[in-house]
Each structure stands twice: as structure tokens, then as C-alpha cells.
Design an enzyme around this catalytic site. Structure first.
Site: not given
Ligand code: NDP
Ligand code: BG6
Length: 483
Positions: A51, A148, A178, A182, A216, A235, A240, A331
Site C-alpha cells: 500500500r 506460515k 523454510h 535447509k 534458538e 510457531d 518445522h 527461544k
Molecule cells: P510485515 O508486517 O512486516 O509486512 C506486511 C506487508 O504487507 C507490508 O509490505 C505491508 O505493506 C503489506 N500490506 C499490509 N496490508 C496490505 C494491504 N491491504 N494491501 C497490500 N499490502 C498490504 O509482515 P512480515 O513481512 O513479517 O510477514 C509477512 C508474512 O510472512 C506473514 O504471514 C508472516 O506471518 C509470515 N512470516 C514472517 C516471518 C518473518 O520473519 N517476518 C517468518 C515466517 C513467516 P504496506 O503497509 O505498505 O501496505
Molecule cells: C520461524 C519462526 O518460522 O522460524 C521464528 O516463526 C523462528 O520464531 C524461526 O525464530 C527460526 O528459523 P531459523 O531458520 O532461524 O532456524
């Protein structure tokens, strides 16, 4: 050793949530490394979609900064960054409304593979899936990649799967775990099914028990709000650790192909027995010295969510009858250390009565760090003085035996994204696997919620709560050290 990089076909990859944490920390730095390795063709394109109001140039600058920060970029690769960024584009879009979709539709090339990475909250998956079809962006060959958590229980995962299935065939849905990407996890299959040595011993007759540890040192990071409603079971264990357990326990698939492997994994999950309350220990870290407690980290002073979990799982089938699988994850533990240890049974009879006891052989598959494998074997201590037995590891640390090949291997996200483009689903979870995993997990969670279970406190930087040792003591066994 020769590294064989096979470029993938040209593609358009659309990353919904392209400005988010996962995209900036994992997906785009991973793609950049594949670009540097020569695997990403010059006419491939990556379109970030979110967005935020950004021009394509502003987006490229943002991603350039993220790659420099998170990408482990070496000197040579830095020179290629601009060429990689030239393949990026950006679309401002609201996936819950119609804004931006026409623009996106005009950019996606229909004659190339197009893949759509849903790197957004799961509550938005259905909206994106629907609009990809409504705006005729998706083709029968399109792939969608989802992250996930796949729900928080059976019911929500069924709804999520149904919302995707309404728009895409199962063969187009890539559910990322993920851990399956690995290097050592895949090696687990290579070792089991590529050698004559192990498979004959891989059963209840020879194996005493199995330990799967994912320890971790990090805490919940900036994801406290998500983690506190999730905990270690949802989680880590439901996905995993469950996937690791499946790869160890599954029957040999007839072929290394997606459905043959996933069918066997599914049978394992369905054979998992109940876990009794005394077979599970939940823990929560408290601060040591000036470290923050879990409750401070998640800003919830009354939280009873577990940041640590260990349990004893049973697979009720012929191969594994009576062989416990001990799973453990947490953790803020003392070391980052993930391994699978196959502990073999003791000898039925020792001919070396006065020479020290022969210990259990242990095959340890180390997932991270220092990926590799060791096999503890009993040998004679060298030198005079008769037959004295000692145990030493046959050590295959990949960085030592494989050198640069091990060092340059793609990380989990890199490999999995390339698999999406190649159309190979072997390392992705099928919808029925995810649902079966929740079917096993739900009653365990419901039972501890019904008895108002309070997690045991453990100190930051320790090996976890003391009660985790009791779980093993009762069975006359011991956890392996977290090192
Ligand atoms: P973030 O909150 O950092 O990012 C969310 C993204 O979604 C942003 O780019 C936001 O951008 C966009 N967004 C939100 N609402 C809308 C909308 N209505 N339309 C378009 N874009 C939108 O989340 P993460 O990157 O951390 O996580 C993303 C997914 O990955 C989740 O499902 C999370 O559970 C999963 N995940 C994340 C991990 C991580 O390490 N971060 C690990 C494992 C899974 P903007 O605000 O500009 O719209
Ligand atoms: C993610 C979990 O899926 O895996 C995190 O949401 C966790 O909580 C991570 O830390 C661990 O991944 P890795 O590759 O660093 O062992």
C-alpha cells in the site's frame, strides 16, 4: 567439487507485501544471491506490491539498502547490485480493494511463468487469490506462495485452505516451511535413502529413541504480538519440528517426487498418538541479570504463552512401535543449535566385559550452525594397556569436507523460491499435511488450556526449564547437550 548452477526459466515474481519484514530480510536478499550465482535470467522480473506510496525508483533504493543490510553481500556481489535492482518494479496496491490491480495486470507478462508470493498477513490470502483471478492475472500455470502460519488450529487452517482452493489447484499452491529448504534437512533424505547402511537399521529393532532439537538464542524480536498468541507449539512444533519428524519417520517413497514424498509424510502425521500431560513441558524465559523477561518482551505481564516446549511423541505403526521421538525447541536458550539425533540401542551382549561399557551409537544430523553429520562409534583407545573402549565421532562437517560448495549453497528461501519457479513442490507442504498436523496439535493445546497450565520458568541463556530433564530422567534417558 564443481558447483552446478542451472538457470531457471524467465519469470515474473510478484511479492505482495514487498515492503515488509520478510521481503526485505529474506526473500529479496535471497533472490539477489541467486542473481549473483547466475541462476536468475536477465529477463526475469520482480514486482513488489504494497500500500505504501513509492515510485519504482524509491522501492529499488529501499530494497538496495535492505540487501546491503541483510544479504551478507561480498565485495564482488556489491558490483552486481544495480543490475539486480534494474529487474525490480513496484506497484502500489490495496489487496483488500481494487486500487492498483489494473496497473499490476498490465505489468504481468502472460507468456512467462508468473508466481505470486503472499508475504502478508494470512487474513489477506483469500483477497489476493480472488483478485488474481478476477483481474485475469493468474493463468493455469501460475503459482502462489503462502507463508506460515497456516491457521492457528484445524478449523482456521481448513478455512484458509478452502479460500485458496476456491481459486487455485493444489498443484499451484506452494506452502513454505523454510525448514524443508535447509541443506541438511534434504541431506537427511539423501543419507537415509542413498546409502545401504542406514535403512536396515532404521526401525524399532535397532533405534532406542530420537531427539529433535531446535534451540534458538534469539527471542521474539519485533514479532511479540504475533508470537504471544502463538507460542512454541504453533510457531515451531506444528510445522518445522513436525516436518523434521516426518522426514525421519516416513517409509521410503517409491520415487523422489512431490506427491510420493508428501503421501509418506502424511501417513506419519496420521500415525502420531496422543501426548499425555506428563509427556509435555512448557516453559517461559525470565530475565537473567539485566535481560528482559518474555513477558516484558511481548509487553504482556500476564502471559502464559510458552517460549519453550518439549514433548514425547509416539508414532503408532510397525516401524516405530515403542520408539519415542523427543521434540524440543525454545527461544533465548544458551546456544543456537539444531540437530536430529538418532540414538541406537545398546549391544545385546558385550564381549569386552572389563573394558568399559560400549555406549549407544548416535547418528547426529546437525542442521545449524556448522551443518554436518557425526556418527559416534566405539573404538579401542590407542596404546598399550589392553582393550579399553572409548567413543569417538566420525565427523563430516560439511564446510570441512565440501569447502566452498558447502559455503556457497543457497539458503532455504533461495532454494525454495527457485523450486517455485521450476514448479517442483517436493519441499512444500500439501494442504492435507497441514490439516493433519493441526489434528494432532489441537487436542494437546486444548488439554493444557483446559487445565490452565502455567509454563515453567527458565533463565535466559540456560538449556530450558529443569522439568525438561525430568521428562527424560523418568525414561532413563538424557537430553543431548545444547552446544
Ligand atoms: P510485515 O508486517 O512486516 O509486512 C506486511 C506487508 O504487507 C507490508 O509490505 C505491508 O505493506 C503489506 N500490506 C499490509 N496490508 C496490505 C494491504 N491491504 N494491501 C497490500 N499490502 C498490504 O509482515 P512480515 O513481512 O513479517 O510477514 C509477512 C508474512 O510472512 C506473514 O504471514 C508472516 O506471518 C509470515 N512470516 C514472517 C516471518 C518473518 O520473519 N517476518 C517468518 C515466517 C513467516 P504496506 O503497509 O505498505 O501496505
Ligand atoms: C520461524 C519462526 O518460522 O522460524 C521464528 O516463526 C523462528 O520464531 C524461526 O525464530 C527460526 O528459523 P531459523 O531458520 O532461524 O532456524
Amino acid at each position: 567439487m564443481v558447483s552446478r548452477i542451472i538457470p531457471v526459466d524467465p519469470f515474473d515474481l510478484i511479492i505482495f507485501g514487498g515492503t515488509g519484514d520478510l521481503a526485505r530480510r529474506k526473500i529479496l536478499p535471497g533472490l539477489f544471491r541467486r542473481f549473483c550465482a547466475g541462476q536468475m535470467p536477465n529477463n526475469a522480473r520482480i514486482i513488489g506490491a504494497a500500500r505504501s506510496t513509492l515510485s519504482a525508483e524509491q522501492y529499488k533504493a529501499q530494497i538496495g539498502t535492505a540487501i546491503s543490510e541483510f544479504g551478507n553481500v561480498t565485495g564482488n556481489q556489491a558490483k552486481q547490485l544495480n543490475a539486480f535492482l534494474a529487474q525490480l518494479d513496484y506497484v502500489k496496491i490495496d489487496v483488500k480493494g481494487e486500487d492498483g490491480w489494473r496497473n499490476l495486470a498490465s505489468k504481468v507478462r502472460k507468456n512467462f511463468v508468473n508466481a505470486h508470493y503472499f508475504s502478508v498477513a494470512p487474513s489477506l490470502f483469500g483477497d489476493i487469490a480472488k483478485r488474481l483471478n478476477h483481474w485475469q492475472i493468474a493463468t493455469p500455470d501460475s503459482r502462489i506462495v503462502v507463508e506460515k502460519p497456516f491457521g492457528r488450529d484445524l478449523e482456521s487452517s481448513q478455512k484458509l485452505n478452502a479460500s485458496l482452493a476456491a481459486q487455485f489447484d493444489e498443484g499451484q499452491i506452494y506452502r513454505i516451511d523454510h525448514y524443508l529448504g535447509k541443506e541438511t534437512v534434504q541431506n537427511l533424505m539423501a543419507v537415509r535413502f542413498g546409502n545401504v547402511l542406514f535403512e536396515p537399521l532404521w526401525n524399532a529393532q535397532y533405534i532406542d529413541h530420537i531427539q529433535i532439537t531446535v534451540a534458538e538464542t534469539v527471542g521474539v524480536g519485533g514479532r511479540g504480538a504475533y508470537y504471544d498468541t502463538s507460542g512454541a507449539m504453533r510457531d515451531m512444533v506444528q510445522n518445522h519440528l513436525m516436518q523434521l519428524l516426518c522426514l525421519i519417520a516416513m517409509e521410503p517413497p517409491a520415487r523422489f517426487d512431490p506427491d510420493a514424498v508428501r503421501d509418506e509424510k502424511l501417513k506419519v502425521i496420521r500415525a502420531l498418538g496422543d501426548v499425555k500431560p506428563h509427556e509435555i513441558v512448557r516453559g517461559q524465559y525470565d530475565g537473567a541479570l539485566d535481560a528482559q523477561s518474555y513477558r516484558q518482551d511481548v509487553e504482556n505481564p500476564r502471559s502464559f504463552t510458552e517460549s519453550y516446549l518439549c514433548l514425547k511423541a509416539h508414532i503408532e505403526n510397525w516401524r516405530w512401535s515403542g520408539v519415542p521421538f523427543y521434540l524440543r525447541t525454545g527461544k533465548k536458550l544458551k546456544e543456537r543449535s539444531s540437530e536430529i539425533a538418532i540414538v541406537f540401542k545398546k549391544l545385546p551382549h558385550s564381549i569386552f566385559k572389563d573394558s568399559g561399557e560400549a555406549k549407544n551409537n548416535v547418528l547426529a544430523i546437525r542442521l545449524q550452525p556448522n551443518e554436518g553429520m557425526t556418527m559416534d562409534v566405539t573404538i579401542k583407545e590407542p596404546g598399550p594397556g589392553g582393550m579399553r573402549l572409548i567413543q569417538l565421532p566420525l565427523d563430516m562437517t560439511f564446510s570441512e569436507v565440501l569447502g566452498d560448495t558447502a559455503h556457497d549453497a543457497p539458503d532455504a528461501y533461495e532454494r525454495l523460491i527457485m523450486d517455485v519457479i521450476r514448479g517442483n513442490q517436493t519441499l512444500f507442504m500439501r494442504g492435507d499435511e497441514v490439516e493433519a498436523a493441526w489434528t494432532w496439535t489441537d487436542p494437546i493445546i486444548n488439554a493444557w488450556e483446559a487445565r490452565n497450565d502455567v509454563p515453567k520458568i527458565y533463565e535466559t541463556g540456560s538449556s530450558g526449564p529443569d522439568d525438561a530433564n525430568l521428562l527424560m530422567d523418568r525414561d532413563g534417558r538424557q537430553w543431548r547437550d545444547i552446544t
